[in-house]
Design a protein around this motif. Structure first.
Motif, PDB file in Angstrom:
ATOM      1  N   THR A 216      -5.210   9.518  -0.559  1.00  0.00           N
ATOM      2  CA  THR A 216      -4.291   9.483   0.525  1.00  0.00           C
ATOM      3  C   THR A 216      -5.212   8.306   1.484  1.00  0.00           C
ATOM      4  N   ALA A 217      -6.646   8.275   1.496  1.00  0.00           N
ATOM      5  CA  ALA A 217      -7.357   7.449   2.371  1.00  0.00           C
ATOM      6  C   ALA A 217      -6.944   6.116   1.860  1.00  0.00           C
ATOM      7  N   PHE A 218      -6.931   5.644   0.455  1.00  0.00           N
ATOM      8  CA  PHE A 218      -6.520   4.530   0.200  1.00  0.00           C
ATOM      9  C   PHE A 218      -5.580   4.162   0.516  1.00  0.00           C
ATOM     10  N   ALA A 219      -4.270   4.930   0.568  1.00  0.00           N
ATOM     11  CA  ALA A 219      -2.903   4.560   1.103  1.00  0.00           C
ATOM     12  C   ALA A 219      -2.734   4.313   2.355  1.00  0.00           C
ATOM     13  N   PHE A 220      -3.569   5.045   3.309  1.00  0.00           N
ATOM     14  CA  PHE A 220      -3.670   4.764   4.869  1.00  0.00           C
ATOM     15  C   PHE A 220      -4.231   3.459   4.878  1.00  0.00           C
ATOM     16  N   PHE A 221      -5.377   3.101   4.208  1.00  0.00           N
ATOM     17  CA  PHE A 221      -6.144   1.612   4.397  1.00  0.00           C
ATOM     18  C   PHE A 221      -5.175   0.668   4.099  1.00  0.00           C
ATOM     19  N   THR A 222      -4.455   0.875   3.010  1.00  0.00           N
ATOM     20  CA  THR A 222      -3.519  -0.228   2.369  1.00  0.00           C
ATOM     21  C   THR A 222      -2.445  -0.504   3.382  1.00  0.00           C
ATOM     22  N   VAL A 223      -1.585   0.467   3.916  1.00  0.00           N
ATOM     23  CA  VAL A 223      -0.591   0.192   5.016  1.00  0.00           C
ATOM     24  C   VAL A 223      -1.004  -0.180   6.148  1.00  0.00           C
ATOM     25  N   PRO A 283      -4.001   2.597 -10.857  1.00  0.00           N
ATOM     26  CA  PRO A 283      -3.482   1.509 -11.317  1.00  0.00           C
ATOM     27  C   PRO A 283      -2.342   0.994 -10.568  1.00  0.00           C
ATOM     28  N   GLU A 284      -1.433   1.978 -10.331  1.00  0.00           N
ATOM     29  CA  GLU A 284      -0.282   1.593  -9.692  1.00  0.00           C
ATOM     30  C   GLU A 284      -0.199   0.913  -8.276  1.00  0.00           C
ATOM     31  N   ILE A 285      -1.484   0.929  -7.802  1.00  0.00           N
ATOM     32  CA  ILE A 285      -1.502   0.230  -6.528  1.00  0.00           C
ATOM     33  C   ILE A 285      -1.516  -1.371  -6.745  1.00  0.00           C
ATOM     34  N   ARG A 286      -2.097  -1.675  -8.109  1.00  0.00           N
ATOM     35  CA  ARG A 286      -2.052  -3.353  -8.162  1.00  0.00           C
ATOM     36  C   ARG A 286      -0.470  -3.643  -8.280  1.00  0.00           C
ATOM     37  N   ILE A 288       2.330  -2.388  -6.826  1.00  0.00           N
ATOM     38  CA  ILE A 288       2.640  -2.565  -5.550  1.00  0.00           C
ATOM     39  C   ILE A 288       2.073  -3.582  -4.753  1.00  0.00           C
ATOM     40  N   VAL A 289       0.951  -3.672  -4.661  1.00  0.00           N
ATOM     41  CA  VAL A 289       0.452  -5.041  -4.010  1.00  0.00           C
ATOM     42  C   VAL A 289       1.004  -6.396  -4.366  1.00  0.00           C
ATOM     43  N   LEU A 290       1.025  -6.305  -5.875  1.00  0.00           N
ATOM     44  CA  LEU A 290       1.457  -7.434  -6.660  1.00  0.00           C
ATOM     45  C   LEU A 290       3.030  -7.903  -6.368  1.00  0.00           C
ATOM     46  N   VAL A 291       4.051  -6.727  -6.234  1.00  0.00           N
ATOM     47  CA  VAL A 291       5.272  -7.108  -5.840  1.00  0.00           C
ATOM     48  C   VAL A 291       5.323  -7.332  -4.211  1.00  0.00           C
ATOM     49  N   MET A 292       4.550  -6.630  -3.488  1.00  0.00           N
ATOM     50  CA  MET A 292       4.643  -7.012  -1.880  1.00  0.00           C
ATOM     51  C   MET A 292       3.932  -8.654  -1.786  1.00  0.00           C
ATOM     52  N   ILE A 322      -0.405 -15.462   3.014  1.00  0.00           N
ATOM     53  CA  ILE A 322      -1.261 -14.351   3.119  1.00  0.00           C
ATOM     54  C   ILE A 322      -1.131 -13.634   1.675  1.00  0.00           C
ATOM     55  N   GLY A 323       0.026 -14.079   0.943  1.00  0.00           N
ATOM     56  CA  GLY A 323       0.383 -13.475  -0.138  1.00  0.00           C
ATOM     57  C   GLY A 323      -0.357 -14.070  -1.294  1.00  0.00           C
ATOM     58  N   TYR A 324      -0.775 -15.250  -1.222  1.00  0.00           N
ATOM     59  CA  TYR A 324      -1.877 -15.907  -1.989  1.00  0.00           C
ATOM     60  C   TYR A 324      -3.003 -15.029  -2.135  1.00  0.00           C
ATOM     61  N   ILE A 325      -3.696 -14.485  -0.704  1.00  0.00           N
ATOM     62  CA  ILE A 325      -4.763 -14.338  -0.882  1.00  0.00           C
ATOM     63  C   ILE A 325      -4.902 -12.769  -1.385  1.00  0.00           C
ATOM     64  N   MET A 326      -3.810 -12.136  -0.996  1.00  0.00           N
ATOM     65  CA  MET A 326      -3.655 -10.741  -1.518  1.00  0.00           C
ATOM     66  C   MET A 326      -3.276 -10.762  -2.869  1.00  0.00           C
ATOM     67  N   LEU A 327      -2.875 -11.804  -3.667  1.00  0.00           N
ATOM     68  CA  LEU A 327      -2.611 -11.784  -5.030  1.00  0.00           C
ATOM     69  C   LEU A 327      -4.080 -11.755  -5.906  1.00  0.00           C
ATOM     70  N   GLY A 328      -4.974 -12.329  -5.250  1.00  0.00           N
ATOM     71  CA  GLY A 328      -6.447 -12.448  -5.575  1.00  0.00           C
ATOM     72  C   GLY A 328      -6.739 -11.122  -6.095  1.00  0.00           C
TER      73      GLY A 328
END
Lengths: 497, 130
Positions: A216-223, A283-286, A288-292, A322-328
């Protein structure tokens, strides 16, 4: 003094900002030199620390009042945040030089001293987010930077600026509250706020990763951070904010603000939760961020093509960048991370130059319509040259900085078996090329009978920062040292090659 | 079912914080009046305060102070979350101040503080320009 550089780099802009309204009341002429001086010192400090870290290969630790971590609050500079610090301080210094004339034009007399003060506080906030090693301290600096950003945006002359600032305030506060909740959930589980301490607890016992409060903590940070960095589809606040803010605010906020939040995401992933959380823990978080980020990379430039306002066009292109940076982050190999990290600098240089040009357009014509660029090449060759170089860097033309980011990201994507990222990057380059070409065609190849709206070159105080940023696009593209730094920073994060 | 209920009952402070948080978020998203949105934001932040304070709670805990002859075994409340919330309250107050200042200026500029009317005015402006 060198031992205290980490704290001085933050405190000098902070205190210069705090005392500025007082000093400005005594003598208005002191305001601009004070801002340039404070940020000049911050630039010196951050570059000194970056060189120090790069040569010794060891991170700089600084703890307050002799309280060792994790009891006390500390600062920590390694290669990754050393690079981000240099980016913020450098962009802040160039913006403060650049804003001398536009601020006189766009900010009313009675508010100008406060404007400089808020600008310095905002710089200090961003520097603080980057340098801190304490997760609650990160929240505090985040709020300093956010509240000042709301004000910097709302100080644009038109009434739309007020509403843009208000919308950002509402959305940004929700994001910051989510981050605060994330910190609370982590604290509840680990009993600590020091980043390194939390990381070592996770490393000692990876079964913590399966607990729902850690996730949950990670989800809050991500959003929360995705709102702050305007990651697609949470970018709603950003285009109006960039468009209606006064030019110096758009210049500084566009070249640093969203990237600082992206850096915070890097730090949360690698410095707090640890690499294993992304590979094994969740690993699912990868995905999600990849799609975004892939959606951001394609759709940002695509929407930008249709814009008739130069600042709004650049804002949508930032959504893509910003997508490029998050892709890294999601590629999780040295090449991909190198591409992501190097893009902090490359995008700051390119977007900074482009917002200098947009600011020059506003300075000369009073508005930022793309059509007013027609024939600018004939009257303002320097500014147009900066626009050309930065535009090429956005497209990713070889020998410019943007090419290297895309090259390393593509290499990292192939290595990570995310083959579809390569066509995504190519599509993005094509869309970017379309809007850059549309702008360049107006600037250089306008029909002879069109009378340029930009009648003359801007003053030197605006031209020099623009030229410096434009030159940076070429220097980062032609010399290997910035890539080497980013590569060492990526290796230091501990990913496999 | 009974399991879930008893779990919720024993963690009732989470239930309250989540309810309060959702009320706040609802107000921010659904209300058109700019001041009401700020109130929603305040409710949202208060939910977070409640969450932090409740995780520092210890059954039968006293104030975290030392006194002459204090037995070793007396439990005390964790003071750190309280201190953190002191900072967060200050942040919340400054955000509210900035928001209200902006709303006053918006009222002067647009003559209204209803979101729908502001967006309609902006759209009319945009059409006028193009």
């Amino acid at each position: 003094m060198v031992a205290h550089l980490p704290v001085l780099t933050i405190m000098i802009p902070l205190f210069a900002g705090l005392f500025m309204p007082l000093l400005g009341r005594l003598n208005r002429a002191i305001v601009w030199p004070l801002a340039v001086g404070a940020l000049g010192f911050a630039t010196f400090g951050s570059i000194h620390m970056l060189v120090d870290v790069a040569t010794t290969g060891e991170a700089i630790h600084y703890s307050f009042g002799g309280w060792a971590l994790p009891t006390g609050i500390g600062y920590r500079v390694d290669l990754l945040n050393g690079m981000v610090l240099a980016m913020i301080a450098g962009a802040g210094l160039l913006t403060s030089i650049w804003m001398l004339r536009p601020a006189q034009k766009e900010i009313p007399d009675e508010g100008r001293t406060s404007y400089y003060a808020v600008f310095l506080l905002c710089c200090a906030g961003f520097l603080g987010i980057t340098i801190t090693a304490d997760i609650f301290n990160l929240y505090v600096f985040l709020e300093i930077a956010s509240i000042t950003s709301y004000v910097l945006i709302a100080m644009g002359g038109r009434r739309q600026a007020l509403y843009a600032g208000y919308s950002y305030l509402i959305v940004g506060s929700i994001g910051a509250t989510f981050i605060l909740l994330g910190i609370g959930h982590l604290y509840m589980r680990t009993g600590s706020l020091g980043m390194a301490d939390i990381l070592s607890q996770f490393q000692a016992d990876t079964s913590l990763y399966t607990l729902s409060d850690v996730r949950t903590a990670f989800a809050f940070f991500t959003v929360g951070l995705a709102i702050k960095m305007a990651l697609f589809p949470l970018h709603g606040w950003q285009p109006s904010a960039y468009t209606y803010a006064p030019s110096p605010s758009s210049l500084f906020i566009a070249s640093t603000s969203t990237k600082v939040s992206a850096y915070a995401f890097y730090r949360i992933c690698f410095g707090v939760f640890g690499l294993a959380f992304l590979t094994d823990g969740l690993p699912e978080i990868r995905q999600i961020v990849l799609v975004m980020s892939s959606a951001a990379i394609v759709l940002g430039p695509l929407i930008a093509i249709r814009q008739g306002d130069l600042k709004r066009l650049l804002a949508y292109s930032s959504v893509g960048q910003i997508g490029y940076i998050m892709l890294g982050v999601v590629l999780l190999n040295v090449d991909g991370l190198t591409g992501g990290i190097i893009h902090f600098w490359n995008h700051a240089a390119a977007k900074g130059s482009l917002f200098c040009v947009a600011g020059a357009l506003v300075f000369r014509t009073g508005s930022s319509r793309v059509s007013d660029l027609a024939g600018m090449g004939r009257r303002a060759p320097w500014t147009s040259a900066v626009l050309t170089v930065a535009g090429c860097s956005m497209v990713g033309v070889p020998m410019t900085a943007g090419f290297l980011s895309k090259w390393y990201l593509a290499a990292g994507a192939l290595e990570a078996d995310y083959v579809f990222v390569v066509p995504v990057l190519i599509a993005s380059s094509v869309f970017t090329a379309i809007y850059v070409w549309r702008v360049l065609q107006l600037v250089w190849f306008a029909p002879k009978d069109v009378e340029p709206a930009v009648t003359s070159e801007v003053p030197w105080s605006m031209r020099i920062p623009a030229l410096a940023l434009g030159a940076a696009c070429l220097v980062f593209g032609l010399t290997p040292w910035s890539v080497d730094l980013a590569r060492s920073a990526a290796v230091a994060l501990g990913v496999g090659s | 079912m009974l399991d879930v209920l008893s779990h919720l009952w024993s963690h009732y402070h989470y239930v309250f914080y989540i309810l309060l948080m959702l009320i706040g978020l609802y107000a921010v998203l659904a209300k058109g009046n700019l001041v009401k949105k700020v109130i929603g934001l305040n409710v949202l932040q208060t939910a977070v305060f409640l969450f932090y304070i409740s995780i520092g709670r210890k059954a039968g805990g006293t104030a975290p102070v030392l006194w002459e002859g204090k037995p070793e075994t007396v439990p005390y409340e964790n003071p750190l979350p309280h201190v953190l919330m002191l900072t967060a309250i200050v942040v919340g107050v400054s955000i509210t101040a900035v928001a209200l200042a902006l709303i006053i200026r918006i009222k002067r500029g647009y003559g209204t503080i209803e979101e729908g009317e502001i967006l309609a005015l902006d759209e009319a402006d945009a059409r006028g320009e193009s």
